[in-house]
Design a protein around this motif. Structure first.
Motif, mmCIF file in Angstrom:
data_model
loop_
_atom_site.group_PDB
_atom_site.id
_atom_site.type_symbol
_atom_site.label_atom_id
_atom_site.label_comp_id
_atom_site.label_asym_id
_atom_site.label_seq_id
_atom_site.Cartn_x
_atom_site.Cartn_y
_atom_site.Cartn_z
ATOM 1 N N PHE A 67 -0.317 10.925 10.787
ATOM 2 C CA PHE A 67 -0.564 9.588 11.313
ATOM 3 C C PHE A 67 -1.581 8.855 10.441
ATOM 4 O O PHE A 67 -1.425 7.673 10.146
ATOM 5 N N MET A 68 -2.628 9.561 10.049
ATOM 6 C CA MET A 68 -3.661 8.931 9.225
ATOM 7 C C MET A 68 -3.071 8.430 7.910
ATOM 8 O O MET A 68 -3.372 7.332 7.447
ATOM 9 N N HIS A 69 -2.194 9.258 7.301
ATOM 10 C CA HIS A 69 -1.576 8.845 6.043
ATOM 11 C C HIS A 69 -0.703 7.612 6.245
ATOM 12 O O HIS A 69 -0.750 6.657 5.469
ATOM 13 N N HIS A 70 0.101 7.645 7.293
ATOM 14 C CA HIS A 70 1.031 6.545 7.516
ATOM 15 C C HIS A 70 0.310 5.266 7.920
ATOM 16 O O HIS A 70 0.723 4.168 7.535
ATOM 17 N N ILE A 71 -0.745 5.402 8.709
ATOM 18 C CA ILE A 71 -1.515 4.219 9.086
ATOM 19 C C ILE A 71 -2.125 3.575 7.850
ATOM 20 O O ILE A 71 -2.143 2.348 7.702
ATOM 21 N N GLU A 72 -2.615 4.399 6.927
ATOM 22 C CA GLU A 72 -3.159 3.860 5.680
ATOM 23 C C GLU A 72 -2.078 3.122 4.905
ATOM 24 O O GLU A 72 -2.305 2.053 4.351
ATOM 25 N N LEU A 73 -0.874 3.671 4.907
ATOM 26 C CA LEU A 73 0.240 3.024 4.220
ATOM 27 C C LEU A 73 0.610 1.711 4.898
ATOM 28 O O LEU A 73 0.786 0.680 4.248
ATOM 29 N N ILE A 74 0.714 1.736 6.218
ATOM 30 C CA ILE A 74 1.093 0.537 6.970
ATOM 31 C C ILE A 74 0.097 -0.586 6.733
ATOM 32 O O ILE A 74 0.456 -1.758 6.605
ATOM 33 N N SER A 75 -1.191 -0.227 6.663
ATOM 34 C CA SER A 75 -2.222 -1.255 6.511
ATOM 35 C C SER A 75 -2.100 -1.998 5.185
ATOM 36 O O SER A 75 -2.597 -3.111 5.051
ATOM 37 N N LYS A 76 -1.439 -1.387 4.185
ATOM 38 C CA LYS A 76 -1.302 -2.019 2.874
ATOM 39 C C LYS A 76 0.047 -2.706 2.685
ATOM 40 O O LYS A 76 0.255 -3.360 1.669
ATOM 41 N N LEU A 77 0.979 -2.539 3.628
ATOM 42 C CA LEU A 77 2.284 -3.178 3.494
ATOM 43 C C LEU A 77 2.186 -4.645 3.902
ATOM 44 O O LEU A 77 2.626 -5.034 4.981
ATOM 45 N N ARG A 78 1.606 -5.440 3.044
ATOM 46 C CA ARG A 78 1.459 -6.866 3.308
ATOM 47 C C ARG A 78 2.191 -7.654 2.228
ATOM 48 O O ARG A 78 1.934 -7.481 1.039
ATOM 49 N N HIS A 79 3.074 -8.487 2.694
ATOM 50 C CA HIS A 79 3.904 -9.263 1.787
ATOM 51 C C HIS A 79 4.302 -10.537 2.500
ATOM 52 O O HIS A 79 4.434 -10.568 3.725
ATOM 53 N N ARG A 80 4.521 -11.574 1.734
ATOM 54 C CA ARG A 80 4.877 -12.870 2.304
ATOM 55 C C ARG A 80 6.152 -12.790 3.144
ATOM 56 O O ARG A 80 6.314 -13.524 4.120
ATOM 57 N N HIS A 81 7.041 -11.870 2.800
ATOM 58 C CA HIS A 81 8.326 -11.787 3.493
ATOM 59 C C HIS A 81 8.457 -10.529 4.350
ATOM 60 O O HIS A 81 9.571 -10.085 4.640
ATOM 61 N N LEU A 82 7.344 -9.935 4.734
ATOM 62 C CA LEU A 82 7.312 -8.863 5.730
ATOM 63 C C LEU A 82 6.417 -9.304 6.879
ATOM 64 O O LEU A 82 5.418 -9.982 6.669
ATOM 65 N N VAL A 83 6.765 -8.911 8.099
ATOM 66 C CA VAL A 83 5.864 -9.114 9.226
ATOM 67 C C VAL A 83 4.748 -8.086 9.067
ATOM 68 O O VAL A 83 4.968 -6.891 9.220
ATOM 69 N N SER A 84 3.548 -8.535 8.743
ATOM 70 C CA SER A 84 2.467 -7.635 8.341
ATOM 71 C C SER A 84 1.696 -7.098 9.538
ATOM 72 O O SER A 84 1.539 -7.782 10.556
ATOM 73 N N ALA A 85 1.225 -5.875 9.400
ATOM 74 C CA ALA A 85 0.420 -5.242 10.446
ATOM 75 C C ALA A 85 -1.026 -5.716 10.345
ATOM 76 O O ALA A 85 -1.575 -5.840 9.252
#
Length: 663
Positions: free
Chosen positions: A516-534
């Motif tokens: 979970f810790m690894h994936h949460i770190e990944l999710i927090s960086k998935l920011r893009h103009r054409h993605l709904v960002s966390a």
């Protein structure tokens, strides 16, 4: 010759007489100032021995009065009255008093404690330009701290404790270049703490307890010399402050901190005193705090710490006081806490198996789920100026242009997937990411596209369960947006008024918290103009083993519904312009490209539908369902795919374009 010698001797005598008389006159002048101070202070008992014949520079110092001279000039003045001294009479003038004080221009140390001084501290105190230490604690001084103090460039210690100073801590406080001690406790100061505190590079002691401060503590991690931080009895929080690791004493009790403790707390190896009591800290209690090599005092009472204690836990040999009371801990009390009779240990109102009657039933702790925060990485990274974009050629001239656009998009992505990337590139770019080594095997960031900047979004953070419940009105049915394979979705409103979408995922006990810790770190960086960002996350845990029971992912809220509703559904009355349809199709392709090439291994097999594409207030397309690794793990779906997944996703993008062309 004899007459000349006699004249020289007489001249020398005259000079000596003048020098001596001048010295006596200077001493007499400063003596008169001290006697005037005695009168203005209404002849306190501490100064009862002063009179016109007192040799102030050679008087034996005591606990109440000390006068230090250098070259017949007073450089230090300490006057300490009795504790609880009442206000000076109504005819006392703080302005006249300070005017008298500035007649001692060489003062470097001024201590005026418990003397009944009252009134606003005059700015003319700064005329004592040589001041290095100023202590006027335990008086009745009020109003704001005068800005003129900012001109005291030699000031090393400023102590204004136990007065009635009001207003906020001024921003100019950070301009005192050599300040090492700042103590403002027991006043009526309020508001937020200024960010300029982080400019005090020499600060060793910061005491702001027993005031009315609120909000987040500014970033103090740059204060590498800070050893004492006392913020007790304010309304600060909820985030644990960013601090250096040389602290000796840390007191955060009686505030509004409510997140989990960051891992770096257990690395404060010089820490002797830690008081976190009377807050709302949540999550597993870090038992390694008991074994910090220097710790002597540890108080975490009256929080919501969870987790199981073990008998074989080690303790520091210097530990003298431990208070674990009023938390939600289970298990056994460590034997090391009971072996030393001189060590005071309090542990009532938990769910420990101690056999004492002062413990709650274990069911009380096991049935209450709490939010456990995993803090995102604190290191800030500069956003890159480079981005990877599609080479889109063609104009909006009908179906031929559309086919050409699809063809170019598919060719470009396929060509990217067929290029064999050398391992050396991955290694070189790993070293620049700043990610922890245990994360890199799961996701190595090799694309500069992921560093697009803030996109107008707040920083990713940990949310408490209370915040999530408040945002959704305790998950009221009116906030429910729907349920799918990736959990339930709720609409929420944060305290700042911003709307968010909150996804709730139920987890199995078998899932690894480390993953979970690894994936949460990944999710927090998935920011893009054409993605709904966390925007953040919240963990809800079982208390017996701290395993995660539910995860709440907080996303930006996209208000204009799905792309499908605009071209064939509820928005049919308001036709989507041709340029917006093309822009939506290109936006989806860019979002897919980022998921495929922005991280390694990429996120594939998205199986996108037109209902998975949302439009924001500017009609910018955002992919709302993109098979996050965490979500895929929850469903047992494939995440790390191959180029076939890329082709499938690009065909989805093409279908979206064709769908737009049909309406």
């Amino acid at each position: 010759m004899a007459k000349a010698f006699q004249c020289s001797a007489i001249l020398l005598c005259v000079v000596l007489v003048l020098l001596i008389s001048g010295s006596e006159q200077l001493q007499s002048s400063q003596g008169e100032i001290l006697l005037r101070i005695q009168r203005l202070l209404n002849y306190p008992s501490a100064l009862s021995s002063w009179n016109s014949t007192t040799d102030f520079c050679n008087t034996e110092p005591n606990a109440s009065v000390t006068v230090v001279c250098y070259e017949n000039s007073i450089t230090q003045l300490h006057i300490i009255g009795n504790k609880g001294t009442p206000l000076l009479p109504r005819n006392f003038s703080i302005d006249s008093f300070v005017t008298t004080l500035v007649g001692l221009p060489n003062l470097k140390v001024l201590t005026l404690v418990s003397l009944g001084l009252w009134g606003p501290l005059p700015g003319k105190i700064a005329r004592l330009s040589s001041l290095e230490i100023l202590n006027v604690s335990s008086n009745f001084l009020y109003d704001a701290v005068p800005e003129e103090i900012s001109s005291l460039s030699a000031l090393q210690s400023l102590v204004l404790d136990d007065n009635m100073f009001a207003d906020e801590v001024p921003n100019w406080i950070g301009s005192l270049p050599v300040l090492s001690v700042l103590s403002l406790k027991k006043n009526m100061l309020n508001g937020s703490l200024p960010d300029s505190l982080s400019n005090l590079d020499n600060l060793r002691v910061l005491v702001l307890s027993h005031n009315y401060f609120r909000g987040e503590v500014p970033d103090l991690s740059s204060l590498t010399n800070l050893q004492v931080l006392d913020l007790e009895d304010n309304a600060l929080g909820p985030q644990f402050p960013l601090l250096g690791n040389k602290l000796i004493s840390l007191v955060l009790s009686k505030n509004k901190f409510r997140d989990g403790l960051p891992a770096e707390v257990t690395s404060y190896y010089q820490l002797q005193r830690l008081d976190l009591s009377s807050n709302k800290f949540v999550g597993p209690f870090p038992q390694s705090l008991l074994s910090l090599p220097s710790v002597t005092y540890l108080n975490v009472a009256d929080n919501k710490f969870t987790g199981m204690l073990f008998e074989n836990q080690s303790c520091s040999a210097d530990l003298e006081f431990v208070d674990l009371s009023s938390n939600l801990m289970t298990g056994q009390l460590p034997n090391c806490l009971l072996q030393d009779s001189k060590r005071k240990v309090l542990y009532a109102a938990n769910c420990l198996a101690t056999g004492d009657g002062n413990q709650h039933p274990i069911s009380l702790c096991l049935n209450e789920a709490l939010a456990v925060g995993i803090l995102p990485q604190r290191q800030k990274r500069k956003a890159s100026k480079e981005t990877i974009a599609f080479g889109v050629i063609g104009g909006i001239v009908g179906g031929i242009a559309l086919v050409g656009l699809i063809y170019l998009a598919v060719r470009k992505v396929k060509s990217r997937k067929t290029i064999k990337r050398p391992n050396t590139r991955l290694i070189a770019e790993n070293s620049s990411t700043g990610y922890p080594s245990n994360l890199l095997p799961d996701a190595r960031y090799i694309s500069q596209t992921m560093k697009l900047g803030a996109l107008g979004l707040p920083p990713y953070r940990t949310f408490s369960l209370e915040e999530v419940e408040e945002a959704t009105n305790n998950f009221d049915t009116s906030a429910f947006m729907g349920e799918g394979s990736q959990g339930q979705m709720y609409r929420g409103r944060l305290k700042d008024g911003s709307l968010v979408a909150i996804r709730c995922l139920k987890m199995k006990r078998s899932h690894s918290t480390q993953n979970f810790m690894h994936h949460i770190e990944l999710i927090s960086k998935l920011r893009h103009r054409h993605l709904v960002s966390a925007l953040g996350h919240c963990f809800e845990c079982y208390l017996d083993d701290s395993s995660v029971s539910r995860i709440f992912l907080v996303f930006e809220y996209v208000p204009n519904g799905t792309l499908r509703s605009w071209i064939s559904g509820g928005h049919a009355w308001q036709k989507l312009q041709w340029t917006h349809r093309i822009a939506a199709a290109i936006g989806v392709a860019k979002g897919i490209q980022f998921l495929h090439t922005g991280i390694v291994p990429g996120v594939y097999s998205n199986n996108l539908k037109i209902t998975d594409v949302l439009l924001d207030q500017n009609l910018v397309a955002k992919i709302s369902s993109y098979n996050l690794p965490l979500l895929a793990e929850n469903k047992g779906m494939l995440v790390h795919g191959t180029s076939s997944g890329a082709s499938k996703d690009l065909s989805t993008s093409a279908r979206l374009v064709l769908t737009a062309d049909m309406f």
